[in-house]
Design an enzyme around this catalytic site. Structure first.
Site, PDB file in Angstrom:
ATOM      1  N   SER A 135       0.801  -1.229   0.000  1.00  0.00           N
ATOM      2  CA  SER A 135       0.000   0.000   0.000  1.00  0.00           C
ATOM      3  C   SER A 135       0.832   1.278   0.000  1.00  0.00           C
ATOM      4  O   SER A 135       0.277   2.381   0.104  1.00  0.00           O
ATOM      5  CB  SER A 135      -0.926  -0.013   1.224  1.00  0.00           C
ATOM      6  OG  SER A 135      -0.179  -0.277   2.398  1.00  0.00           O
ATOM      7  N   GLU A 136       2.138   1.156  -0.150  1.00  0.00           N
ATOM      8  CA  GLU A 136       3.017   2.324  -0.003  1.00  0.00           C
ATOM      9  C   GLU A 136       2.681   3.473  -0.947  1.00  0.00           C
ATOM     10  O   GLU A 136       2.721   4.646  -0.554  1.00  0.00           O
ATOM     11  CB  GLU A 136       4.488   1.897  -0.193  1.00  0.00           C
ATOM     12  CG  GLU A 136       5.077   1.113   0.966  1.00  0.00           C
ATOM     13  CD  GLU A 136       4.768  -0.388   0.891  1.00  0.00           C
ATOM     14  OE1 GLU A 136       5.318  -1.145   1.719  1.00  0.00           O
ATOM     15  OE2 GLU A 136       3.974  -0.797   0.009  1.00  0.00           O
ATOM     16  N   VAL A 137       2.363   3.155  -2.216  1.00  0.00           N
ATOM     17  CA  VAL A 137       2.126   4.243  -3.178  1.00  0.00           C
ATOM     18  C   VAL A 137       0.922   5.087  -2.785  1.00  0.00           C
ATOM     19  O   VAL A 137       0.838   6.270  -3.152  1.00  0.00           O
ATOM     20  CB  VAL A 137       1.947   3.702  -4.613  1.00  0.00           C
ATOM     21  CG1 VAL A 137       3.231   3.073  -5.116  1.00  0.00           C
ATOM     22  CG2 VAL A 137       0.765   2.746  -4.730  1.00  0.00           C
TER      23      VAL A 137
END
Length: 259
Positions: A135-137
């Protein structure tokens, strides 16, 4: 060593590293990262340990980065951020290079950095209701320190699909992609892990450690560089005490001394 975020169990040559912060879904913080490094370095050097499993207490394997830790470090400058992420990268690298076979047993959810832990293990199994996400982006970040291990597991094309979208995906898709070895119902999961451990205990400890080093080396080299290394590796194995014992046991139709 006394651990505050982990619990270590050892029984019959099997060590289990429990992520032990169930109140925050076993989220990673600076303390846990440091303790994971210490735990895997210690267990990797312990001759009494033959297999290491990695698990999470409670309903969730690991929810990724701890929100309080993220908030506290969100205003860190470049140099401080660089040092924090060096430690995180060292954590995954330590798990990956542990000379003992490593098995991640995943349930509930594996978010963000949790996927670096399970991908760095030699084997990963998940309960069928587990959710995953890179989920980093969606936070304006990049999954940088976990990316080398994710790419080794699932390849560039699938990594792009899952990392660039940041979407959640189920255990079945994770298994199809190769992120985990197999998805199982909860009751089947424990029997599968126990079966795998018994298979791993049949191999020579030094042989397994050397085989891991061999595979890691070859994965990063071209064919011309690899061939001399493989010739030397088998020569070392054959002339070692463990190699001699294994071959003698085979010819004498008995079990080798490590079983």
């Amino acid at each position: 060593m006394t651990y505050t975020t982990l619990e270590i169990e050892q029984h019959h040559h099997i060590a289990t590293v429990w992520l032990n912060r169930p109140e925050v879904r076993n989220a990673l913080n600076d303390t846990m990262i440091g303790e994971l490094i210490a735990a895997f370095e210690t267990l990797g050097a312990d001759d009494a340990v033959r297999v290491v499993t990695l698990r999470g207490r409670g309903k969730v394997f690991c929810a990724g980065a701890d929100l309080k830790w993220m908030k506290a470090t969100s205003t860190s400058g470049y140099e401080d951020s660089l040092e924090e992420n060096r430690r995180l990268a060292r954590c995954f690298h330590t798990v990956y290079n542990t000379p003992k076979p490593t098995i991640a047993v995943v349930q509930g959810a594996a978010m963000g950095g949790a996927n670096g832990l399970l991908a760095a293990c030699d084997f990963s199994y998940a309960a069928d209701d587990t959710l995953f996400a890179f989920s980093e982006v969606r936070l304006g970040l990049v999954p940088a320190t976990i990316a080398p291990y994710i790419l080794k597991r699932i390849g560039e094309a699938k990594a792009k699909e899952l990392i660039l979208t940041g979407r959640q995906f189920h255990a079945k898709e994770a298994a199809q992609a190769g992120l985990i070895n197999q998805v199982l119902q909860e009751m089947e999961l424990e029997s599968k892990v126990a079966e795998l451990i018994q298979e791993l205990l049949l191999g020579g400890p030094a042989s397994i450690a050397a085989s891991k080093r061999l595979l890691h080396y070859l994965a990063a080299k071209d064919l011309d560089t690899s061939i001399p290394y493989t010739v030397e590796a088998i020569a070392r194995a054959r002339s070692s005490a463990e190699g001699q014992e294994g071959m003698q046991a085979f010819f004498e139709k008995r079990k080798p001394n490590w079983i």
